[in-house]
Design an enzyme around this catalytic site. Structure first.
Site, PDB file in Angstrom:
ATOM      1  N   SER A   1      28.515  26.520  38.167  1.00 26.75           N
ATOM      2  CA  SER A   1      29.940  26.827  38.075  1.00 26.75           C
ATOM      3  C   SER A   1      30.363  27.562  39.330  1.00 26.75           C
ATOM      4  O   SER A   1      29.528  28.143  40.039  1.00 26.75           O
ATOM      5  CB  SER A   1      30.187  27.715  36.842  1.00 26.75           C
ATOM      6  OG  SER A   1      31.480  28.280  36.853  1.00 26.75           O
TER       7      SER A   1
ATOM      8  N   TYR B   1      27.944  35.485  32.258  1.00 23.63           N
ATOM      9  CA  TYR B   1      28.134  34.084  32.638  1.00 23.63           C
ATOM     10  C   TYR B   1      27.854  33.887  34.128  1.00 23.63           C
ATOM     11  O   TYR B   1      27.126  32.965  34.520  1.00 23.63           O
ATOM     12  CB  TYR B   1      29.554  33.646  32.295  1.00 23.63           C
ATOM     13  CG  TYR B   1      29.802  32.173  32.440  1.00 23.63           C
ATOM     14  CD1 TYR B   1      29.265  31.263  31.541  1.00 23.63           C
ATOM     15  CD2 TYR B   1      30.588  31.676  33.487  1.00 23.63           C
ATOM     16  CE1 TYR B   1      29.486  29.900  31.663  1.00 23.63           C
ATOM     17  CE2 TYR B   1      30.827  30.321  33.618  1.00 23.63           C
ATOM     18  CZ  TYR B   1      30.275  29.438  32.712  1.00 23.63           C
ATOM     19  OH  TYR B   1      30.499  28.083  32.846  1.00 23.63           O
TER      20      TYR B   1
END
Length: 241
Positions: free
Chosen positions: A143, A156
């Site tokens: 990501s 995350y």
């Protein structure tokens, strides 16, 4: 010349929805046989039925990728039904936002366990198949959160940073085995996970990257000739205007 994908076997994690499901459909349309892994067996059955309509062999196995024993059982089942993998797509992931002090330590650990150790567990289990074939592709979905941290995203971001580091290290280890390892780093993609994390403004959703766009990118990457090696293929979307 682009690589032909027809007849290859791909194992995909997080395959019940979002990028995983879209990639399974896109690869099936290329004639790739698909092994699906996710936690929800009922949803996997539905996706498998859709893929069979496309004329490819399909198998599924439910597993929590953070659990190595479950992963090993799932991969053994897929291999028995389909054969050994040529392609591995590590897509399974979870996320949530909270400050370091506000996020429960168990939740912080779970995010890292699924996103990082899940990628490791599945890769470790499938990798001997690719080495035996002396070839293949592994694509890990990271990501833009793995390229730069932000407030409330420590778990995350840490997990996605780690996926990139894992990818780069593994790529150097297995290049001699003709195995290409790539990390993709998309920004927000319209998926159920993104909605669960409140990342989607529904009034602008059509302007954001869709799961099908990521699937198209993955198929394109897999078709690249093996002479073309990308240490880290980055896909960043701009904010919708």
């Amino acid at each position: 010349m682009a690589q032909a994908l027809q007849g290859k076997i791909a194992f995909i994690t997080g395959a019940a929805r979002g990028i995983g499901k879209a990639t399974a459909i896109a690869l099936a349309n290329e004639g790739v046989h698909i092994g699906l892994i996710a936690r929800n067996e009922a949803t996997l059955q539905t996706v498998a039925a859709e893929l069979k309509e496309l004329g490819v062999n399909t198998a599924y196995a439910s597993a929590n990728v953070a659990n190595l024993a479950e992963v090993e059982t799932a991969i053994a089942s897929l291999t028995e039904q389909l054969g050994t993998a040529d392609i591995l797509i590590n897509n399974a992931g979870i996320g949530n936002f909270a400050s370091v002090l506000d996020m429960d330590p168990a939740e912080w650990k779970e995010i890292v366990d699924v996103n990082l150790f899940g990628t490791y567990n599945v890769t470790r289990t499938v990798l001997p198949q690719l080495i035996e074939k002396n070839g293949g592709d592994i694509i890990n979905i990271s990501s833009t959160a793995g390229l730069g941290g932000a407030a409330t995203s420590s778990a995350y971001s840490a997990s996605k940073f780690a996926v990139i580091g894992f990818t780069e290290s593994l790529a150097q280890e297995v290049r001699r085995n003709n195995i290409r390892v790539t990390a993709l780093t998309p920004s927000t993609v319209v998926t159920d996970l993104a909605r669960d994390m409140n990342l989607i403004d529904e009034t602008k959703a059509e302007r954001l990257m869709q799961a099908e766009d990521m699937a198209e990118l993955i198929v394109s990457q897999l078709k690249l000739n093996k002479r073309v090696y990308l240490k880290n293929a980055t896909m960043i979307t701009t904010n919708p205007f």
